[in-house]
Scaffold this motif. Sequence first.
Motif: not given
Length: 360
Positions: A18-19, A21-23, A25-26, A29, A43
Motif C-alpha cells: 500500500l505504501s 502504491c501511494i508513493g 501515485l503521488l 501525479t 493522477f
Amino acid sequence: MTKKKLLIELSKKLLMQLSICIGALLFFTFYFGITLSDLGPAFTFGVFLLPATLGMVNVFSFHLIPEYLFRQRYFWFALYTAYTLVISIFLIAMSSFYGVIFINSWESMDTGFMLSKNLYLIIIGVYIVVLFTSLFSSFRESHKMHLHNQKLQYALLNGELQLKQQELSYLKMQIQPHFLFNTLNTIYGSAIANRVETPELILKLSSLLDYLLYQTQKTLVPLEDEMDHLKDYLALEKMRHGNKLKVTSTFPQKSGNHMIAPMLFLPLVENSFKHGKSLGRDAFVELRILAYADKVEFFLRNSYDDSVAKGNLASSGIGLQNIKKRLQLLYPDSHTLTIHKSDGYFEVELQIFTTQPKES
C-alpha cells in the motif's frame, strides 16, 4: 508459524504494498502533471501505470535483487533483468495507450493531456519509481543481512567463550588437587615427625585454601594477592625441606595496580621444588618477580638432577602443560614463555606484556 504471526506478516506485506502504491501515485501525479493546472488527468494516468510499476517493483525488490544480486549470481541477474525490462516496456506502452484513451473519453478532462508526453518520458518515470524502491529494498535487505551476520558472529563468539571458560575451569581443577596433594603430604610428614611448626603449616594451608576457594573463581586478581599466595607456598616448602634446599625469592616492594590471572605462577613453582631436590650436591630454588609499568616478569631457576626428575616426569608434565594452555587462552599475543634446561639447572622465564588477559 502461528496464525497470529502469520497475520502480522501478511499485514506488514500489505502495508508495504500500500505504501508503494501511494508513493508511486503521488510521484506520477506530480511528474506528469507538473505543467498542468488540473492534476486529475495525471493522477488517472498514474493509476493505469500502477499495475506495471508495482509488478516491476516486486520482481526487482523481492526476487531479482535478494535471490540473484545479493547471492552474487550476476549472470542470471543480468539475464532476468533484460527479460523484465523488455516485458515492462510492452506493459508500460499498453498501459499508456489505454490510459490516454480513457482520459480523452472524459469531456471534463483535458483532451490534450498526453499529446505533449512522449513514451520514453513515461518509461523513465516508471523506472525512477522502480529504481528508488529497489534501492530502498536493497538497503533494507542489506541491513537485515548485516544484523543476521552480527547475530551469527555473536553466537560464534559466545560459543568460543563458553568453550574457553570450560577449558579454563578444567585446567584449574587439575591444578588445585595437584597442589593440595603436595601440601597435605608436607603437613603429613611434619605431623609424623612431631615438628613444632606443624600448626603453622596448617595455618598456611588454611590461607591457601581460602585463596583457592574464593580468589581463583575470579578472572583477575591483584598481583599482590598472587605474590602473597606464593609467599605462603614458599614458607610451606621451606619448613618442609629445611636446610636441604636453599630457597631465595625476590618480590617487588610495590606491585602497582597490576592485575593477573589467579594461580598462574604456582605450577611452575611446584615443578621447581620437585626438580630442585638433588642427590649428592647442593640444591636450590631461585624465584624473582619484577613489576614494570607495562609488564610483569617472572623468573625461576632451580637445580636439576636427572635421577630425581625422571621420577617426577609424569606429575611435572601436568603443571607445565596447564600453564602453557592457560597462557595461550588468556594472553594469546601478549606473553613470552621460555623454558631452558641445562646441565645442573632448569630455568623458566615468563613475561606478560599486559595486565588485562583476553576475555574468556
